[in-house]
Write a protein that holds these residues in place. Structure first.
Motif, PDB file in Angstrom:
ATOM      1  N   UNK A   3      -1.587  -8.814  -5.432  1.00  0.00           N
ATOM      2  CA  UNK A   3      -1.995  -7.470  -5.839  1.00  0.00           C
ATOM      3  C   UNK A   3      -0.846  -6.482  -5.753  1.00  0.00           C
ATOM      4  N   UNK A   4       0.102  -6.703  -4.835  1.00  0.00           N
ATOM      5  CA  UNK A   4       1.263  -5.807  -4.755  1.00  0.00           C
ATOM      6  C   UNK A   4       2.068  -5.877  -6.042  1.00  0.00           C
ATOM      7  N   UNK A   5       2.123  -7.045  -6.653  1.00  0.00           N
ATOM      8  CA  UNK A   5       2.918  -7.233  -7.862  1.00  0.00           C
ATOM      9  C   UNK A   5       2.244  -6.632  -9.090  1.00  0.00           C
ATOM     10  N   UNK A   6       0.927  -6.407  -9.035  1.00  0.00           N
ATOM     11  CA  UNK A   6       0.209  -5.929 -10.204  1.00  0.00           C
ATOM     12  C   UNK A   6       0.121  -4.407 -10.266  1.00  0.00           C
ATOM     13  N   UNK A   7       0.626  -3.708  -9.276  1.00  0.00           N
ATOM     14  CA  UNK A   7       0.550  -2.259  -9.225  1.00  0.00           C
ATOM     15  C   UNK A   7       1.861  -1.661  -9.729  1.00  0.00           C
ATOM     16  N   UNK A   8       1.744  -0.666 -10.612  1.00  0.00           N
ATOM     17  CA  UNK A   8       2.944  -0.010 -11.129  1.00  0.00           C
ATOM     18  C   UNK A   8       3.516   0.926 -10.065  1.00  0.00           C
ATOM     19  N   UNK A   9       4.811   0.827  -9.780  1.00  0.00           N
ATOM     20  CA  UNK A   9       5.402   1.699  -8.754  1.00  0.00           C
ATOM     21  C   UNK A   9       5.541   3.138  -9.233  1.00  0.00           C
ATOM     22  N   UNK A  10       5.605   4.071  -8.268  1.00  0.00           N
ATOM     23  CA  UNK A  10       5.861   5.472  -8.615  1.00  0.00           C
ATOM     24  C   UNK A  10       7.354   5.649  -8.907  1.00  0.00           C
ATOM     25  N   UNK A  11       7.748   6.869  -9.144  1.00  0.00           N
ATOM     26  CA  UNK A  11       9.170   7.172  -9.314  1.00  0.00           C
ATOM     27  C   UNK A  11       9.895   6.916  -7.992  1.00  0.00           C
ATOM     28  N   UNK A  12      11.130   6.525  -8.068  1.00  0.00           N
ATOM     29  CA  UNK A  12      11.936   6.310  -6.869  1.00  0.00           C
ATOM     30  C   UNK A  12      11.984   7.615  -6.070  1.00  0.00           C
ATOM     31  N   UNK A  13      11.785   7.485  -4.764  1.00  0.00           N
ATOM     32  CA  UNK A  13      11.785   8.636  -3.876  1.00  0.00           C
ATOM     33  C   UNK A  13      10.406   9.193  -3.589  1.00  0.00           C
ATOM     34  N   UNK A  14       9.394   8.710  -4.308  1.00  0.00           N
ATOM     35  CA  UNK A  14       8.022   9.160  -4.071  1.00  0.00           C
ATOM     36  C   UNK A  14       7.276   8.165  -3.192  1.00  0.00           C
ATOM     37  N   UNK A  15       6.256   8.651  -2.491  1.00  0.00           N
ATOM     38  CA  UNK A  15       5.413   7.778  -1.678  1.00  0.00           C
ATOM     39  C   UNK A  15       4.639   6.855  -2.613  1.00  0.00           C
ATOM     40  N   UNK A  16       4.586   5.581  -2.256  1.00  0.00           N
ATOM     41  CA  UNK A  16       3.818   4.599  -3.028  1.00  0.00           C
ATOM     42  C   UNK A  16       2.518   4.361  -2.277  1.00  0.00           C
ATOM     43  N   UNK A  17       1.416   4.977  -2.713  1.00  0.00           N
ATOM     44  CA  UNK A  17       0.140   4.833  -2.012  1.00  0.00           C
ATOM     45  C   UNK A  17      -0.236   3.358  -1.814  1.00  0.00           C
ATOM     46  N   UNK A  18      -0.628   3.047  -0.592  1.00  0.00           N
ATOM     47  CA  UNK A  18      -1.056   1.697  -0.259  1.00  0.00           C
ATOM     48  C   UNK A  18       0.069   0.736   0.086  1.00  0.00           C
ATOM     49  N   UNK A  23       9.009   4.717  -2.122  1.00  0.00           N
ATOM     50  CA  UNK A  23       9.564   3.707  -3.026  1.00  0.00           C
ATOM     51  C   UNK A  23      11.075   3.917  -3.189  1.00  0.00           C
ATOM     52  N   UNK A  24      11.822   2.845  -2.942  1.00  0.00           N
ATOM     53  CA  UNK A  24      13.273   2.909  -3.051  1.00  0.00           C
ATOM     54  C   UNK A  24      13.845   2.195  -4.261  1.00  0.00           C
ATOM     55  N   UNK A  25      12.996   1.637  -5.100  1.00  0.00           N
ATOM     56  CA  UNK A  25      13.485   0.933  -6.279  1.00  0.00           C
ATOM     57  C   UNK A  25      13.502  -0.569  -6.063  1.00  0.00           C
ATOM     58  N   UNK A  26      14.348  -1.244  -6.832  1.00  0.00           N
ATOM     59  CA  UNK A  26      14.427  -2.703  -6.821  1.00  0.00           C
ATOM     60  C   UNK A  26      15.808  -3.126  -6.345  1.00  0.00           C
ATOM     61  N   UNK A  27      15.837  -4.159  -5.509  1.00  0.00           N
ATOM     62  CA  UNK A  27      17.094  -4.732  -5.001  1.00  0.00           C
ATOM     63  C   UNK A  27      17.015  -6.257  -5.106  1.00  0.00           C
ATOM     64  N   UNK A  28      18.180  -6.864  -5.183  1.00  0.00           N
ATOM     65  CA  UNK A  28      18.244  -8.325  -5.219  1.00  0.00           C
ATOM     66  C   UNK A  28      18.313  -8.868  -3.791  1.00  0.00           C
ATOM     67  N   UNK A  29      17.469  -9.856  -3.516  1.00  0.00           N
ATOM     68  CA  UNK A  29      17.412 -10.529  -2.213  1.00  0.00           C
ATOM     69  C   UNK A  29      17.433 -12.034  -2.430  1.00  0.00           C
ATOM     70  N   UNK A  30      17.573 -12.817  -1.362  1.00  0.00           N
ATOM     71  CA  UNK A  30      17.579 -14.279  -1.526  1.00  0.00           C
ATOM     72  C   UNK A  30      16.352 -14.809  -2.279  1.00  0.00           C
ATOM     73  N   UNK A  31      15.197 -14.169  -2.097  1.00  0.00           N
ATOM     74  CA  UNK A  31      13.983 -14.644  -2.767  1.00  0.00           C
ATOM     75  C   UNK A  31      13.829 -14.113  -4.188  1.00  0.00           C
ATOM     76  N   UNK A  32      14.697 -13.210  -4.627  1.00  0.00           N
ATOM     77  CA  UNK A  32      14.646 -12.648  -5.980  1.00  0.00           C
ATOM     78  C   UNK A  32      14.650 -11.133  -5.953  1.00  0.00           C
ATOM     79  N   UNK A  33      14.306 -10.519  -7.095  1.00  0.00           N
ATOM     80  CA  UNK A  33      14.246  -9.064  -7.175  1.00  0.00           C
ATOM     81  C   UNK A  33      13.018  -8.566  -6.435  1.00  0.00           C
ATOM     82  N   UNK A  34      13.225  -7.594  -5.555  1.00  0.00           N
ATOM     83  CA  UNK A  34      12.140  -7.079  -4.723  1.00  0.00           C
ATOM     84  C   UNK A  34      12.079  -5.563  -4.794  1.00  0.00           C
TER      85      UNK A  34
END
Length: 159
Positions: A3-18, A23-34
């Motif tokens: 369900x986390x993957x199915x929710x559209x994120x807010x603008x970077x810098x805004x609170x992401x309800x739930x 929200x800080x955006x997307x970064x690359x990690x060992x498991x992929x883009x997060x």
């Protein structure tokens, strides 16, 4: 589908309800883009710990891996313990950010952090120092592990 993957994120810098924070955006990690989420609040001032001891928490990009290493040292790392204990919106997967994650926060959501203190990262600089982030000017410093610095938990999940 998560369900986390199915929710559209807010603008970077805004609170992401739930999602437990800002929200800080997307970064690359060992498991992929997060998606990266910074807690909405600091959790006090804590020392890195293990002053004079070299530990293997040296990732500049993966605070989760660093935090796991620090927590496994059984009570010797107060900043990592405080970050990992943080919960918000039933999310219990917070950790102490690596220096690169703090720098990401400075680049994309600097208004979410205090400019009059230093934030401690999970990245060890040496047996005596850990990396700190100064949100006033964006500098990363190596400084004494035994000094108490501000802790801001972070979490992430696959995009």
């Amino acid at each position: 589908m998560n369900t986390e993957q199915s929710i559209k994120p807010p603008a970077i810098g805004e609170v992401w309800p739930g999602q437990g924070g800002i929200y800080g955006g997307v970064r690359h990690y060992p498991e992929g883009l997060c998606h990266i989420i910074f807690a909405t609040e600091d959790v006090g001032r804590h020392a890195y710990g293990d002053y004079g001891k070299s530990v293997k928490a040296v990732s500049r990009t993966d605070g989760r891996a660093n935090t796991e290493i620090l927590i496994a040292r059984k009570g010797k790392h107060p900043a990592a313990i405080a970050a990992a204990a943080y919960t918000d919106n039933n999310h219990t997967d917070f950790y102490l950010p690596a220096m690169g994650e703090l720098h990401h926060g400075w680049q994309y959501a600097p208004e979410s952090f205090s400019k009059d203190c230093y934030y401690i990262s999970s990245t060890q600089y040496s047996a005596y120092d850990a990396y700190l982030m100064d949100f006033e000017d964006g500098w990363l410093y190596g400084n004494v592990k035994s000094h108490e610095r501000v802790v801001r938990p972070v979490r992430r999940f696959l995009q």
